[in-house]
Design a protein around this motif. Structure first.
Motif, PDB file in Angstrom:
ATOM      1  N   GLN A   1     -16.024  19.618  -4.729  1.00 20.74           N
ATOM      2  CA  GLN A   1     -17.234  18.834  -4.443  1.00 20.74           C
ATOM      3  C   GLN A   1     -17.234  18.306  -3.014  1.00 20.74           C
TER       4      GLN A   1
ATOM      5  N   PHE B   1     -18.959  17.350 -11.818  1.00 20.97           N
ATOM      6  CA  PHE B   1     -19.161  16.083 -12.525  1.00 20.97           C
ATOM      7  C   PHE B   1     -18.183  15.001 -12.074  1.00 20.97           C
ATOM      8  N   GLY B   2     -17.625  15.136 -10.877  1.00 21.32           N
ATOM      9  CA  GLY B   2     -16.656  14.156 -10.375  1.00 21.32           C
ATOM     10  C   GLY B   2     -15.237  14.683 -10.388  1.00 21.32           C
TER      11      GLY B   2
ATOM     12  N   THR C   1     -13.563  16.112  -7.045  1.00 25.19           N
ATOM     13  CA  THR C   1     -13.541  15.310  -5.824  1.00 25.19           C
ATOM     14  C   THR C   1     -12.115  15.032  -5.377  1.00 25.19           C
TER      15      THR C   1
ATOM     16  N   ALA D   1     -12.792  10.891 -11.182  1.00 26.28           N
ATOM     17  CA  ALA D   1     -14.194  10.519 -11.348  1.00 26.28           C
ATOM     18  C   ALA D   1     -14.842  11.424 -12.392  1.00 26.28           C
ATOM     19  N   TYR D   2     -15.721  10.855 -13.163  1.00 27.05           N
ATOM     20  CA  TYR D   2     -16.550  11.622 -14.085  1.00 27.05           C
ATOM     21  C   TYR D   2     -17.907  10.937 -14.138  1.00 27.05           C
ATOM     22  N   ARG D   3     -18.911  11.599 -13.617  1.00 26.70           N
ATOM     23  CA  ARG D   3     -20.322  11.173 -13.699  1.00 26.70           C
ATOM     24  C   ARG D   3     -20.471   9.659 -13.946  1.00 26.70           C
ATOM     25  N   ALA D   4     -20.824   8.927 -12.943  1.00 19.50           N
ATOM     26  CA  ALA D   4     -20.938   7.458 -13.028  1.00 19.50           C
ATOM     27  C   ALA D   4     -19.610   6.838 -13.469  1.00 19.50           C
ATOM     28  N   PRO D   5     -18.511   7.174 -12.760  1.00 23.62           N
ATOM     29  CA  PRO D   5     -17.179   6.792 -13.243  1.00 23.62           C
ATOM     30  C   PRO D   5     -17.059   5.311 -13.611  1.00 23.62           C
TER      31      PRO D   5
ATOM     32  N   THR E   1     -20.129  15.772  -2.517  1.00 21.99           N
ATOM     33  CA  THR E   1     -21.239  15.661  -3.461  1.00 21.99           C
ATOM     34  C   THR E   1     -20.737  14.805  -4.612  1.00 21.99           C
ATOM     35  N   HIS E   2     -20.857  13.508  -4.441  1.00 19.19           N
ATOM     36  CA  HIS E   2     -20.482  12.571  -5.500  1.00 19.19           C
ATOM     37  C   HIS E   2     -21.333  11.320  -5.315  1.00 19.19           C
ATOM     38  N   GLY E   3     -21.189  10.389  -6.259  1.00 18.42           N
ATOM     39  CA  GLY E   3     -21.933   9.139  -6.130  1.00 18.42           C
ATOM     40  C   GLY E   3     -23.442   9.359  -6.024  1.00 18.42           C
TER      41      GLY E   3
ATOM     42  N   GLU F   1     -26.097  10.679 -11.941  1.00 16.18           N
ATOM     43  CA  GLU F   1     -25.078  10.047 -12.760  1.00 16.18           C
ATOM     44  C   GLU F   1     -25.580   9.072 -13.818  1.00 16.18           C
TER      45      GLU F   1
HETATM   46  S1  SMO Z   1     -18.305  11.169 -10.741  1.00  9.94           S
HETATM   47 MO1  SMO Z   1     -19.136  11.565  -8.992  1.00  9.94          MO
HETATM   48  O1  SMO Z   1     -18.598  13.038  -8.436  1.00  9.94           O
HETATM   49  O2  SMO Z   1     -19.152  10.186  -8.031  1.00  9.94           O
END
Ligand code: SMO
Length: 747
Positions: A225, A256-257, A260, A363-367, A513-515, A707
């Motif tokens: 990501q 999905f996190g 990362t 991390a997992y989607r809206a950790p 690509t997170h958050g 997320e």
């Molecule tokens: S769980 Mo996301 O890739 O911030």
């Protein structure tokens, strides 16, 4: 950032649903994922993993493995630099065990051989002598005085005095007079909630191909990501100069996190350096489940006070998160998101990060958010049912809006929670009749939009098409979204924009690509780069017409004379200016490099109907509706896809998915047969409603939407099960045996 008044509201391309540019390559097998990357003369790596949850590593003998024909190199921790500290040391410890193996599946050595089969055989021939140690895999057990000490000096933060050394961080925040606020309440609920660790369940296992020379110069191709993150982490784990390492992302089959962070990349680099050849590693599904990063599990005590009119007077929470054998559980996010939807005058939240003999959480989607929402939104629902109040009306009554002070401190800018609650209330699903053994649950949830380092470059080609280079890998259609924003900003057809994800050598630093940040942050960078290009295109037209550039505007993909010169010359399309670039001043490009603030965030409200078979405890998701604020939906089909995907993952987490550890500390279900994610036949058609309350922090009003959708399902489903059965489940997943036991205990 733009003022609200400057914001565009009349869109031509934004809000349409064109095909995604990467779609055909993906369905025809042309797209190259991590495992598809090849290099001449490459070797294949395999990893030796600990069968013990906690064990001292006494000796590693690789002589038999090295004697096998085709084996070229074996690495252990001895091949990594010593002397790392803090987060770098923790990362290195996770990638390759040092003195101790800390969880079932922890890497202790790795082999490179001429084929993947030989590498796997050789890995079995590496002889590791272990001294098994007492282990603990449960968060509450790991905090007790008699729990084994997993690691000394692992904490990144100040550790509370008098607590077990497995507690590596304590967080506290709050405001108001708790005693007085609880005294004002007509009802007070106190309950404990538990969620188990779950996995992102991405389809593509981690894969990489690495080449590292003795001089420290290297290349890495991987499914990730965030390739700048990978570069930085690999460099610190291996003691390399990051600028000497080039990281190129492949297509990515889900993240999905979970993509990362790094697991195999530095191992492949170390093997390559030792063998003098490129090395590829592809994880198996059971390696992914045992040794990548699932969610933290959580144990949470909630105390909530409510008045007869539905006003929440006080909320208190204690959150204990287990993040595996390393610090870093998303405890703060769990705490921030638990009550993020409500304006509560008195609040006290305390959180603990706890280490156990499990793989490091990722991390997992809206950790962290789903756990907190499960506890808080279940408690609100339980109080409402007890007091005969409508849970949706109670949410509306206490909902945060623009100017509200959040539970964790900051004041909200313009947000859309109330609008999602109103839309849920007006949706036919909310008032539809329920069948026998069915219950309806409602819950809301929140996730932030992260800003972070962002860099985008854009160039006009000689045919008038435009190339956008971004550094955020495309997981859910962001290349199409970025192309739509560039098309909108330049007034040119979507088909005339190409958006590519480029490597670390081709662009400035980008956060991953997170958050929920790719479409939001790279998107606003794309718009700014397009504005720079439009300015330059206007300048070229002005030069040609011999008028002042101030008198030229960019509109509908053309330079047009305006003001005193309006109508003097016919509009000059981008293709015409582009064709003459070489003669009129050279290439035309635009750049945007900045660290935008995380603005806004997205709220959502879900409605779900669950049917419970009272004889077996088996659940069926009968109907599901997602209502969420997208600010402005760039490509509505992908927004709907994110809403549905978040709900589907939440349904799995609520009803079926869990990490099951045996008394031996080993993961009992490291395959998709036993760790079962929901499949299409487990799900109803998930209805979606896109609410659009513009984000004041984005030129087009866009909010990141990826997320939030996984946050409401856990409590919404628990609330529906309570409605269907009259019993409240406070532990996930709500499997048939757990539901049946609760029904029977209730008499
Ligand atoms: S769980 Mo996301 O890739 O911030």
């Amino acid at each position: 950032m733009m003022a609200l008044d400057d914001r565009k509201t009349n869109f031509k391309y934004i809000g349409t649903r064109p095909d995604r540019p990467d779609g055909l390559d993906k369905v025809t097998g042309r797209a190259r994922y991590g495992a598809d990357i090849q290099a001449p003369g490459m070797l294949h790596g395999a990893i030796v993993r600990s069968p013990h949850a906690h064990a001292r590593i006494l000796k590693i003998d690789a002589s038999k493995a090295l004697a096998l024909k085709g084996v070229k190199a074996v690495v252990t921790r001895a091949d990594f630099p010593t002397g790392l500290t803090g987060e770098d040391w923790n990362l290195q410890e996770n990638v390759m065990a040092g003195e101790k193996a800390l969880y079932d599946g922890h890497a202790v050595a790795a082999v490179a051989a001429s084929s993947a089969l030989i590498a796997r055989d050789a890995a079995k021939l590496v002889e590791v002598e272990y001294e098994p140690l007492p282990h603990v895999t449960d968060v509450d057990a790991a905090m007790r005085p008699d729990a084994p000490v997993i690691r000394e000096g692992a904490a990144d933060y100040s550790v509370p005095e008098g607590m077990h050394p497995n507690v590596v961080r304590r967080i506290e925040f709050g405001r108001g007079d708790m005693d007085a606020a609880f005294a004002e309440a007509d009802e007070v609920l106190e309950a404990t909630y538990r969620t188990e660790a779950t996995h992102q369940g991405y389809i593509e296992p981690h894969a990489c191909l690495a080449q590292l020379g003795a001089d420290g110069k290297g290349e890495l191709w991987c499914c990730t990501q965030g390739h700048w993150f990978v570069r930085r982490m690999c460099a610190s784990v291996l003691g390399l100069d990051a600028s000497q390492l080039r990281v190129t992302p492949s297509e990515i089959g889900g993240g999905f996190g979970g993509k990362t962070t790094i697991f195999i990349d530095p191992v492949a680099l170390a093997l390559s350096r030792k063998a003098g050849r490129p090395v590829k590693i592809v994880m198996s599904r059971s390696e992914v489940l045992r040794a990548t990063g699932p969610t933290a599990s959580a144990s949470m005590d909630i105390k909530l006070g409510m008045k007869r009119d539905g006003t929440i007077t006080a909320a208190q929470g204690t959150f204990r998160l287990q993040g595996g054998a390393f610090p870093g559980a998303p405890t703060a996010e769990t705490m921030q998101c638990a009550f993020a939807c409500y304006e509560i005058p008195a609040i006290l939240e305390i959180g603990y990060d706890v280490i156990t003999n499990r793989p490091k959480q990722a991390a997992y989607r809206a950790p962290g958010a789903p756990m907190g929402a499960f506890a808080a939104e279940s408690a609100i629902d339980e109080l409402c049912r007890r007091m005969g109040l409508d849970p949706l009306e109670v949410r509306l009554k206490n909902a945060v809006k623009e100017g509200s002070k959040s539970s964790y401190g900051p004041t909200y800018p313009r947000i859309g929670l109330v609008e999602t609650l109103e839309a849920a209330k007006a949706h036919p699903h909310y008032s539809a009749p329920l069948g026998p053994n069915q219950g309806r649950g409602v819950a809301s949830g929140y996730w932030f939009n992260w800003g972070g380092e962002t860099s985008v470059s854009m160039a006009v080609s000689e045919d008038g098409t435009v190339q956008v280079s971004v550094g955020t890998p495309d997981i859910g259609g962001s290349r199409a979204s970025m192309s739509l924003m560039a098309a909108e900003a330049l007034g040119i057809p979507y088909e005339n924009v190409r958006c590519n994800v480029v490597d670390t050598g081709a662009l400035g630093v980008n956060e991953p690509t997170h958050g929920s940040r790719a479409t939001y942050a790279s998107g606003l960078a794309t718009i700014e780069a397009a504005r720079e290009i439009a300015g330059k295109l206007c300048q070229r037209a002005a030069d040609k017409w011999g008028i002042d550039a101030e008198a030229v505007i960019w509109e509908d993909g053309c330079a047009k004379p305006s003001g005193p010169n309006a109508g003097d010359f016919p509009p000059m399309p981008i293709a015409e200016i582009a064709a003459e670039m070489g003669q009129t001043g050279g290439p035309i490009s635009g750049h945007f490099e900045a660290t935008p603030n995380g603005h806004g965030g997205s709220f959502g409200t879900h409605i779900v109907d669950i049917e419970v078979d009272p004889e077996t405890g088996r659940t069926t998701v009968v109907r599901y509706t997602v209502v969420q604020d997208a600010g402005k939906a760039i490509h509505p089909a992908y927004v709907e896809g994110q809403f549905q995907g978040g709900a589907a993952q939440g349904i799995g987490w609520a009803l079926n998915e869990e990490y099951i550890y045996g008394t031996d500390g080993r993961l009992q279900n490291p395959v998709f047969l036993d760790y079962r994610v929901p499949v299409a036949s487990d799900l109803p058609m998930i209805d979606t409603v896109i609410v659009e309350v513009p984000n004041p922090g984005h030129p087009y009003g866009v909010r990141g939407v990826g997320e939030t959708g996984i946050t409401p399902p856990l409590p919404a489903i628990a609330n529906a099960v309570a409605g269907a059965t009259g019993v409240r489940l406070r532990q996930l997943p709500m499997t048939p045996p757990r539901i049946l036991a609760a029904i029977q205990a209730n008499g």
